[in-house]
Design an enzyme around this catalytic site. Sequence first.
Site, short mmCIF file in Angstrom:
data_model
loop_
_atom_site.label_atom_id
_atom_site.label_comp_id
_atom_site.label_asym_id
_atom_site.label_seq_id
_atom_site.Cartn_x
_atom_site.Cartn_y
_atom_site.Cartn_z
N ASP A 150 50.43 40.21 46.15
CA ASP A 150 49.38 38.94 45.88
C ASP A 150 47.67 40.14 46.20
OD1 ASP A 150 48.48 35.80 45.69
OD2 ASP A 150 47.19 36.86 47.30
N ASN B 52 36.67 37.66 41.85
CA ASN B 52 35.52 36.93 40.57
C ASN B 52 34.14 36.47 41.43
OD1 ASN B 52 38.23 37.06 39.22
ND2 ASN B 52 39.04 35.31 39.42
N HIS C 95 34.79 35.94 35.97
CA HIS C 95 35.56 35.96 35.52
C HIS C 95 36.70 37.43 34.44
CE1 HIS C 95 35.78 32.26 37.49
NE2 HIS C 95 36.90 31.87 37.62
N ASP D 54 39.37 39.59 35.48
CA ASP D 54 40.75 40.05 34.51
C ASP D 54 40.81 41.54 34.18
OD1 ASP D 54 40.69 36.86 33.74
OD2 ASP D 54 39.23 37.20 32.13
N GLU E 189 46.51 35.32 40.20
CA GLU E 189 46.81 36.68 40.63
C GLU E 189 47.82 37.47 41.52
OE1 GLU E 189 44.97 34.19 43.89
OE2 GLU E 189 45.45 34.80 41.90
#
Length: 417
Positions: free
Chosen positions: A262, A270, A275, A279, A306
């Site tokens: 994680d 973010n 964002h 990504d 994530e």
Amino acid sequence: MAASESQPGSLSPLESPSAEQLRKGFKWLRFSGPLEKDFRETYRAQSRVAVQLNLWLCLCLVITFALIARAILPEGPDRLVTLFSAGIFVPIVLLSLVGAYSPLYWRWHSLMVQVLAPAFGVNLVFLALMVPGLETSFLPGLVLAIICIYFLAGLTFFPAARSGLIVLAAYVAGSAIASIELDRALYGSLALLSANIIGATVCYRLEKVNRTNFLEARLLKEMASRDGLTGIYNRRILDEHVDTVWQQAMRERAPIALLLVDIDYFKAYNDNFGHQAGDEALRHVAQSLARSARRPLDFAARYGGEEFAVVLYYATREYVEEVAARIRQNMEALALKHPASPIAKHLTVSIGAACVVPAPDRSPFGFVQLADEALYEAKGQGRNRCIIMDKEYEQMSTGSFRKTYSSDVRPELARRA
């Protein structure tokens, strides 16, 4: 701070082996890595029925010609040679049929046909040359034998070409030994060479088309099994893989491991970079995980959001520790700046690993739950670390956590497992 100022350049999703092979091409009709083995197994499976039908046809033709020869040919060398050839060819075809229907087909068919196909042609050459003047009448049969080697025996291009050239070489050598007239020997050699050239050209193109279709079919399947953003396997394939590995490991009493990875404080990442940068970071982490799982049976997938998963087969605790350390080292090497993280200046991950030997009275659900529990323990201890659980598996009950964690971990999330 702009994302472009702190993050690596644009990164495309992981390229699948099939896409890479299509891009590189295969001039010599050979794939790299496991793709070649998969293609050969697929080719044998797809051509098995056709090979069986072709062998039955060949057997019927040999027997029919032998019966016709016995009925209409007068006593003499022609009739004797024809019947003798049937006595040789019928056992060869029958042996090939037994191999085509046998369970040994998958292992031995290719090797057996590579021996029997040229043997068939060489015997035909011998029979054609053993009686003076008979080679001309046998020449159409030799040409037909070469065509059969290329298209009816189920051989790929290189074994077929090798078998066809062996028949041609046998004819050239036999003509010299039998002192066949030069013009007749040249005529026969050119006829067999032409048959080889035509057969090889068409066989090469057919195999190239078959290989391209194989790669495109695999690519479509891989696209359906890959996560669209990161390029590694998706959750559906992960679940299927865990079930498969669980059953195999239970039969072999082999240890397996599941690492849930994680990204720490990814929401803050973010919020800080946007964002799109998030990504891009997910893609970098996915490729880093794929590089960390190096062995052929190691498997990396996106678990959701994530969170990622790595499945390791025949994984001792020492190997799990090695992989987890490699993952964290690779994350440090990425150096993705994360000024909003309270624990480090770069992007980090928390890892929860379950290492178990599957038992008949347990299920993959408990396996996943144990890794989930280890992950939340890692997060509860401050993140940016790895927790491995193995002995805890014997006492746990699927569906509920046995421990309580710090305030940032919610026990009700155990229901996810």
